[in-house]
Structures are given as C-alpha cells and as structure tokens.
Design a protein around this motif. Structure first.
Motif, PDB file in Angstrom:
ATOM      1  N   THR A   1       0.834  -1.208   0.000  1.00 44.89           N
ATOM      2  CA  THR A   1       0.000   0.000   0.000  1.00 44.89           C
ATOM      3  C   THR A   1       0.863   1.249   0.000  1.00 44.89           C
ATOM      4  O   THR A   1       0.615   2.203  -0.762  1.00 44.89           O
ATOM      5  CB  THR A   1      -0.918   0.007   1.228  1.00 44.89           C
ATOM      6  OG1 THR A   1      -1.802  -1.113   1.160  1.00 44.89           O
ATOM      7  CG2 THR A   1      -1.731   1.292   1.293  1.00 44.89           C
ATOM      8  N   GLN A   2       1.889   1.261   0.831  1.00 42.72           N
ATOM      9  CA  GLN A   2       2.732   2.445   0.930  1.00 42.72           C
ATOM     10  C   GLN A   2       3.600   2.633  -0.312  1.00 42.72           C
ATOM     11  O   GLN A   2       3.888   3.769  -0.702  1.00 42.72           O
ATOM     12  CB  GLN A   2       3.580   2.364   2.199  1.00 42.72           C
ATOM     13  CG  GLN A   2       2.721   2.409   3.464  1.00 42.72           C
ATOM     14  CD  GLN A   2       3.527   2.532   4.743  1.00 42.72           C
ATOM     15  OE1 GLN A   2       4.693   2.169   4.793  1.00 42.72           O
ATOM     16  NE2 GLN A   2       2.888   3.031   5.791  1.00 42.72           N
ATOM     17  N   ILE A   3       4.002   1.539  -0.938  1.00 41.99           N
ATOM     18  CA  ILE A   3       4.757   1.651  -2.186  1.00 41.99           C
ATOM     19  C   ILE A   3       3.905   2.308  -3.259  1.00 41.99           C
ATOM     20  O   ILE A   3       4.332   3.242  -3.942  1.00 41.99           O
ATOM     21  CB  ILE A   3       5.229   0.260  -2.667  1.00 41.99           C
ATOM     22  CG1 ILE A   3       6.308  -0.293  -1.743  1.00 41.99           C
ATOM     23  CG2 ILE A   3       5.764   0.342  -4.104  1.00 41.99           C
ATOM     24  CD1 ILE A   3       6.671  -1.733  -2.023  1.00 41.99           C
ATOM     25  N   ILE A   4       2.682   1.814  -3.420  1.00 42.16           N
ATOM     26  CA  ILE A   4       1.784   2.343  -4.455  1.00 42.16           C
ATOM     27  C   ILE A   4       1.439   3.801  -4.169  1.00 42.16           C
ATOM     28  O   ILE A   4       1.424   4.639  -5.086  1.00 42.16           O
ATOM     29  CB  ILE A   4       0.522   1.479  -4.561  1.00 42.16           C
ATOM     30  CG1 ILE A   4       0.892   0.096  -5.126  1.00 42.16           C
ATOM     31  CG2 ILE A   4      -0.531   2.151  -5.445  1.00 42.16           C
ATOM     32  CD1 ILE A   4      -0.256  -0.890  -5.179  1.00 42.16           C
ATOM     33  N   GLU A   5       1.184   4.129  -2.911  1.00 42.33           N
ATOM     34  CA  GLU A   5       0.834   5.505  -2.554  1.00 42.33           C
ATOM     35  C   GLU A   5       1.986   6.472  -2.802  1.00 42.33           C
ATOM     36  O   GLU A   5       1.762   7.664  -3.027  1.00 42.33           O
ATOM     37  CB  GLU A   5       0.405   5.575  -1.090  1.00 42.33           C
ATOM     38  CG  GLU A   5      -0.956   4.934  -0.819  1.00 42.33           C
ATOM     39  CD  GLU A   5      -1.331   4.974   0.648  1.00 42.33           C
ATOM     40  OE1 GLU A   5      -0.458   5.305   1.482  1.00 42.33           O
ATOM     41  OE2 GLU A   5      -2.506   4.674   0.963  1.00 42.33           O
ATOM     42  N   SER A   6       3.205   5.954  -2.770  1.00 42.92           N
ATOM     43  CA  SER A   6       4.371   6.816  -2.977  1.00 42.92           C
ATOM     44  C   SER A   6       4.704   7.009  -4.450  1.00 42.92           C
ATOM     45  O   SER A   6       5.666   7.714  -4.782  1.00 42.92           O
ATOM     46  CB  SER A   6       5.596   6.223  -2.266  1.00 42.92           C
ATOM     47  OG  SER A   6       6.004   5.017  -2.899  1.00 42.92           O
ATOM     48  N   SER A   7       3.904   6.403  -5.328  1.00 40.98           N
ATOM     49  CA  SER A   7       4.137   6.482  -6.777  1.00 40.98           C
ATOM     50  C   SER A   7       5.583   6.155  -7.118  1.00 40.98           C
ATOM     51  O   SER A   7       6.373   7.030  -7.510  1.00 40.98           O
ATOM     52  CB  SER A   7       3.783   7.886  -7.302  1.00 40.98           C
ATOM     53  OG  SER A   7       2.436   8.199  -7.061  1.00 40.98           O
TER      54      SER A   7
ATOM     55  N   VAL B   1       4.159  -7.925  -8.697  1.00 42.21           N
ATOM     56  CA  VAL B   1       4.904  -6.794  -9.251  1.00 42.21           C
ATOM     57  C   VAL B   1       4.079  -6.095 -10.323  1.00 42.21           C
ATOM     58  O   VAL B   1       4.031  -4.858 -10.379  1.00 42.21           O
ATOM     59  CB  VAL B   1       6.248  -7.268  -9.837  1.00 42.21           C
ATOM     60  CG1 VAL B   1       6.984  -6.109 -10.501  1.00 42.21           C
ATOM     61  CG2 VAL B   1       7.115  -7.885  -8.746  1.00 42.21           C
ATOM     62  N   GLU B   2       3.418  -6.870 -11.167  1.00 40.57           N
ATOM     63  CA  GLU B   2       2.609  -6.281 -12.238  1.00 40.57           C
ATOM     64  C   GLU B   2       1.477  -5.443 -11.667  1.00 40.57           C
ATOM     65  O   GLU B   2       1.153  -4.358 -12.205  1.00 40.57           O
ATOM     66  CB  GLU B   2       2.073  -7.391 -13.132  1.00 40.57           C
ATOM     67  CG  GLU B   2       3.157  -8.101 -13.931  1.00 40.57           C
ATOM     68  CD  GLU B   2       2.651  -9.323 -14.670  1.00 40.57           C
ATOM     69  OE1 GLU B   2       3.319  -9.747 -15.631  1.00 40.57           O
ATOM     70  OE2 GLU B   2       1.582  -9.854 -14.290  1.00 40.57           O
ATOM     71  N   ALA B   3       0.855  -5.899 -10.577  1.00 37.92           N
ATOM     72  CA  ALA B   3      -0.217  -5.130  -9.950  1.00 37.92           C
ATOM     73  C   ALA B   3       0.327  -3.833  -9.346  1.00 37.92           C
ATOM     74  O   ALA B   3      -0.320  -2.783  -9.423  1.00 37.92           O
ATOM     75  CB  ALA B   3      -0.907  -5.964  -8.871  1.00 37.92           C
ATOM     76  N   ILE B   4       1.501  -3.898  -8.755  1.00 36.21           N
ATOM     77  CA  ILE B   4       2.125  -2.686  -8.204  1.00 36.21           C
ATOM     78  C   ILE B   4       2.433  -1.704  -9.321  1.00 36.21           C
ATOM     79  O   ILE B   4       2.217  -0.487  -9.190  1.00 36.21           O
ATOM     80  CB  ILE B   4       3.404  -3.049  -7.424  1.00 36.21           C
ATOM     81  CG1 ILE B   4       3.051  -3.832  -6.153  1.00 36.21           C
ATOM     82  CG2 ILE B   4       4.192  -1.786  -7.062  1.00 36.21           C
ATOM     83  CD1 ILE B   4       4.255  -4.358  -5.393  1.00 36.21           C
TER      84      ILE B   4
END
Length: 232
Positions: free
Chosen positions: A101-107, A192-195
């Motif tokens: 979640t935090q990875i995705i939110e950090s773009s 990884v693909e979803a991220i």
C-alpha cells in the motif's frame, strides 16, 4: 545435526558474534533441524569457545525466535506447529500488505519497479538453475525484504526482519517439493505487475493468495518424528 560439523572459531575480540553467526547459520540452513537439542557444552567444545560465550549466543537466538527452552530448560531449535506457522504468515501478510500500500501511494519511480522485477528474475534464475536450497531461500526472502524496504517505513522493515529467522526455519524444515511450490517465481510476478499498475486491491489479492498457499505447503508436517535425538 546433519551436514558439515561446526568448525572451531578463530580467536578474536568478537567470539560472541562469531558464535552467534555460526549457530544462526546452522539453524537457518537446516544443519540443525527443528527440535534438535542445542547442548551448551558440546557446542562450546566444537567452536573452541567458553560456555559463557555459547550461552550468550543462544540467549540471543531465543530472542530471535530460533531457539526455545523445552523440558528441564533444555534449549532446542524452534519447531513451529501448523497453527504457529499460520499465525506467522498472517503477521507477515499484514506487514507486506502495508508495504505494498505504501509503495503504491508513494508512486514508485521506474528504478524501484525495475528492482522488483530484477528480484523476481533472480528468484526465477535460482529455481530454474537448480541452485542449492540456501540460494533459493535467499532469493525468495530478498524479494519480500525489498517490498518492505521500498515502503520507506523503518518500523515495518524492522518488524519484518524479526520474523525472518522463524520464516527460514519453517521453509528449511518443509519437504522439498513443498518448498519449491512456496517459492515459485510465478507467484511473485503478478504482484509486481499489480504494483506497476497501481492496483492496490489486485496486489493485496495476489499477496493473500501467495501467503495462503505458503501456509498450506509449509505448515504441513514433514515427517519429523520430534524425537530427542542428540546433535551429531
């Protein structure tokens, strides 16, 4: 204990740390098996160090969850029950889910995403090349560690690190074919693909399925008799 015997440690001012590293490696590599008795006197003789040094190292390994005190206070390599394996992976899923979640939110930028793909590629190479079990486990855990590192959350990372020892024990003590299924690179690439798509829901779903499969494979008994055999 199977495999090579422990070798004596070179004398230095860091004997305790050397003893700790040697014993930790013996446990996480499967040379000591879950339930094996860790005799303080015997280990001290093998490593050519004092019993006090060994005692301190074993105490530290207790704090890491790799060693537990059994009947009459005898120390043994930790053996996790199926219920404990399930609980371990539930906590791991929660931590890695937060990391995602935090990875995705950090773009994340292209470099971070590329590092995840590279980690999957290394895992795939380790599995397909027939590398030894230790190399496969390292590649698998390196991917999940990277997820936590990329979250940028130092407390999350430190907490995950605290689970690493028990996770290694669980993986190393499982039957070979079950380990292979749990570490398959094909279970990691969709994450990884979803991220990369920024699809948190899909990434969480992949992670949940991966952890459930790991529990099913690694939480099963591997035929260990649980006897009180001495370490050789």
């Amino acid at each position: 204990m199977t495999g090579p015997t422990l070798s004596s440690l070179a004398r230095s001012t860091t004997l305790r740390e050397q003893a700790l590293q040697t014993l930790r490696a013996a446990i996480t590599s499967g040379r000591y098996r879950p339930g094996d008795h860790l005799g303080e006197v015997e280990i001290a003789e093998r490593l050519a160090v004092s019993r006090g040094t060994v005692r301190e190292a074993l105490r530290h390994l207790q704090q890491e969850g790799l060693v537990t005190a059994g009947a009459r206070g005898m120390l043994r390599v930790s053996r996790l029950s199926p219920a404990e394996v399930r609980e371990l992976f539930q906590v791991r899923e929660a931590l890695e889910g937060l990391a995602i979640t935090q990875i995705i939110e950090s773009s994340p930028g292209p470099e971070a995403l590329r590092s995840l793909r590279d980690a999957v590629a290394r895992l795939h190479a380790a599995v397909e090349s027939g590398a030894d079990l230790s190399a496969k486990v390292e590649a698998d855990l390196a991917f999940h560690l990277l997820l936590c590192e990329l979250s940028g959350n130092s407390v999350l990372l430190k907490t995950w690190r605290g689970l690493e020892g028990p996770i290694r024990v669980v993986v190393m003590s499982a039957a070979a074919e079950r380990r292979e299924v749990a570490m398959a690179a094909s279970a990691h690439l969709p994450l990884v693909e979803a991220i990369e798509r920024g699809d948190a829901a899909a990434a969480q779903g992949v992670l949940r399925a991966h952890m459930a499969a790991a529990v099913e494979q690694l939480g099963a008994a591997d035929g260990d008799t649980g006897d009180d055999r001495p370490v050789h």
